[in-house]
Design a protein around this motif. Structure first.
Motif, short mmCIF file in Angstrom:
data_model
loop_
_atom_site.label_atom_id
_atom_site.label_comp_id
_atom_site.label_asym_id
_atom_site.label_seq_id
_atom_site.Cartn_x
_atom_site.Cartn_y
_atom_site.Cartn_z
N GLY A 216 -104.98 -31.33 32.71
CA GLY A 216 -103.74 -30.60 32.47
C GLY A 216 -103.75 -29.25 33.18
O GLY A 216 -102.72 -28.79 33.70
N LEU A 217 -104.91 -28.60 33.21
CA LEU A 217 -105.06 -27.35 33.94
C LEU A 217 -104.72 -27.55 35.42
O LEU A 217 -103.97 -26.76 36.01
CB LEU A 217 -106.49 -26.84 33.80
N ILE A 218 -105.24 -28.61 36.00
CA ILE A 218 -104.99 -28.88 37.42
C ILE A 218 -103.51 -29.12 37.67
O ILE A 218 -102.93 -28.57 38.62
CB ILE A 218 -105.82 -30.10 37.87
N ASP A 219 -102.86 -29.92 36.83
CA ASP A 219 -101.44 -30.23 37.04
C ASP A 219 -100.58 -28.98 36.93
O ASP A 219 -99.63 -28.79 37.68
CB ASP A 219 -100.98 -31.28 36.04
N LYS A 220 -100.91 -28.09 35.98
CA LYS A 220 -100.14 -26.84 35.85
C LYS A 220 -100.33 -25.97 37.09
O LYS A 220 -99.37 -25.35 37.57
CB LYS A 220 -100.57 -26.09 34.59
N ARG A 231 -103.43 -20.10 30.47
CA ARG A 231 -103.55 -20.38 29.04
C ARG A 231 -104.44 -21.59 28.79
O ARG A 231 -105.26 -21.60 27.87
CB ARG A 231 -102.16 -20.62 28.43
N THR A 232 -104.28 -22.62 29.62
CA THR A 232 -105.12 -23.81 29.48
C THR A 232 -106.58 -23.49 29.76
O THR A 232 -107.47 -23.96 29.05
CB THR A 232 -104.62 -24.92 30.43
N LEU A 233 -106.82 -22.68 30.80
CA LEU A 233 -108.19 -22.27 31.11
C LEU A 233 -108.81 -21.53 29.93
O LEU A 233 -109.96 -21.79 29.54
CB LEU A 233 -108.21 -21.39 32.36
N GLN A 234 -108.07 -20.62 29.34
CA GLN A 234 -108.58 -19.87 28.19
C GLN A 234 -108.85 -20.80 27.00
O GLN A 234 -109.83 -20.63 26.27
CB GLN A 234 -107.58 -18.78 27.80
N GLY A 235 -107.97 -21.81 26.82
CA GLY A 235 -108.18 -22.78 25.75
C GLY A 235 -109.41 -23.62 25.97
O GLY A 235 -110.17 -23.90 25.02
N VAL A 245 -117.76 -28.20 34.32
CA VAL A 245 -116.75 -29.27 34.29
C VAL A 245 -115.44 -28.78 34.89
O VAL A 245 -114.79 -29.47 35.68
CB VAL A 245 -116.54 -29.77 32.84
N VAL A 246 -115.04 -27.55 34.51
CA VAL A 246 -113.79 -26.98 35.03
C VAL A 246 -113.90 -26.77 36.54
O VAL A 246 -112.97 -27.10 37.29
CB VAL A 246 -113.46 -25.66 34.32
N TRP A 318 -116.55 -17.51 34.39
CA TRP A 318 -115.18 -17.70 33.92
C TRP A 318 -114.21 -16.77 34.63
O TRP A 318 -113.03 -17.12 34.82
CB TRP A 318 -115.12 -17.53 32.40
N ALA A 319 -114.67 -15.60 35.06
CA ALA A 319 -113.82 -14.74 35.88
C ALA A 319 -113.55 -15.40 37.23
O ALA A 319 -112.44 -15.34 37.76
CB ALA A 319 -114.48 -13.37 36.07
#
Length: 334
Positions: A216-220, A231-235, A245-246, A318-319
């Motif tokens: 979902g992160l990729i599609d956004k 927001r998805t990354l933070q979630g 994985v990310v 994460w940054a």
């Protein structure tokens, strides 16, 4: 001494410890597991001290030979772990590795970790010198046709059995990401009844594996929804999803965009290049928004994030992932 696969490593280690191990490949999970196995076996043979070196640009190769010649007061054997993310040591590195191979010390073990080597590198003098005294573990990607078998073997190793349909569901869900597949299998241990994973169990497990989905992160990001992607990354971070994985998902998408751009420029239609119809407009829009030079720079940044995940001090992983997410969304990071 030998070129082996990860499957053969356990038996090789039971036969004794070699002075040099070269682990080469682009599958983070398998690389990590091979290194863990080598370290565990070395500790059983008295190698309690460990020096970790990062062979980045302008690396001082004298550190390798210096580490080999220095032992602490508390250990008489030492592992020297050298990570070479670029895969090419250069002239100075080649000479240093050949010199190390010729030293023949019983109190040091070299664990060299680097990306997959091409044929020319495998035939280079420094690889040949290391191989004469050690073991080279070649890690190959697990492609789509092999993925169900790989998942089946991992399930069995975890004490689980699964219906063929359930295995196929997981294979399609993780899309080649071995680390994600391994994490899903760990979760399945808690859900299995009588150690049998049915298609229904698998469907429910993978559907609820993360409220914030990596894909979902990729599609956004592809849709240029920078705020939604962040927001998805933070979630994902809050839910404990591994940074590796990310990064895998983002780097894979960047490579896909580069390859797709090249083929679109050659006149190939998008529906032949992207099989999932709903993703076709996302990919096409991203290819129009992001140029090849930008994507190549993103891959360089992804490499830096990978180094940070592996223990480098240059940035917070994460940054770095936030920066890549914004870049992929078409936004400049601050």
């Amino acid at each position: 001494m030998a070129r082996i696969t990860p499957r053969q490593l356990s038996q090789n280690l039971r036969q004794g410890i070699a002075p040099i191990y070269v682990v080469t490949g682009d599958e983070p999970l398998l690389v990590q597991e091979c290194c863990d196995s080598i370290r565990d076996a070395a500790r059983k043979h008295g190698f309690f001290e460990r020096d970790l070196l990062h062979g980045e640009h302008n690396f001082d190769w004298g550190q390798l030979l210096s580490a080999a010649g220095s032992l602490s007061l508390f250990a008489d054997k030492k592992i020297i772990e050298l990570r070479l993310p670029g895969g090419k040591p250069g002239d100075k590195g080649s000479k240093a590795l050949q010199e190390f191979a010729s030293m023949g010390a019983d109190d040091t073990l070299l664990l060299l970790v680097l990306p997959r080597l091409d044929r020319a590198q495998l035939n280079s003098k420094w690889v040949k010198a290391l191989e004469e005294r050690g073991v080279l573990i070649q890690i190959w990607p697990v492609d789509a046709t092999e993925m169900p078998r790989w998942i089946h073997e991992r399930l069995r190793a975890a004490g689980l059995e699964a219906e063929p349909e359930a295995i196929q569901i997981l294979a399609e869900r993780v899309e080649g990401n071995l680390l994600a597949a391994s994490q899903e299998i760990e979760k399945l241990k808690l859900l299995a009844q009588d150690s049998i994973i049915t298609a229904d169990i698998m469907n429910n497990a993978v559907a609820s594996s993360a409220r914030y989905d990596v894909f979902g992160l990729i599609d956004k990001a592809l849709a240029a929804d920078a705020a939604g992607a962040v927001r998805t990354l933070q979630g994902l971070r809050a839910e404990g999803v591994e940074a590796a994985v990310v990064l895998w998902a983002i780097a894979r998408e960047i490579r896909t965009l580069l390859e797709t751009q090249q083929k679109l420029d050659q006149g190939q239609p998008i529906n032949r290049l992207v099989r999932i119809q709903k993703r076709q407009p996302l990919i096409q829009a991203a290819c129009q928004r992001l140029r090849p030079r930008q994507l190549e720079n993103f891959l360089l940044r992804a490499r830096a994030v990978d180094n940070a995940i592996k223990g480098g001090k240059e940035m917070d992983p994460w940054a770095g992932l936030l920066e890549l997410t914004l870049n992929l969304s078409g936004k400049r990071s601050i």
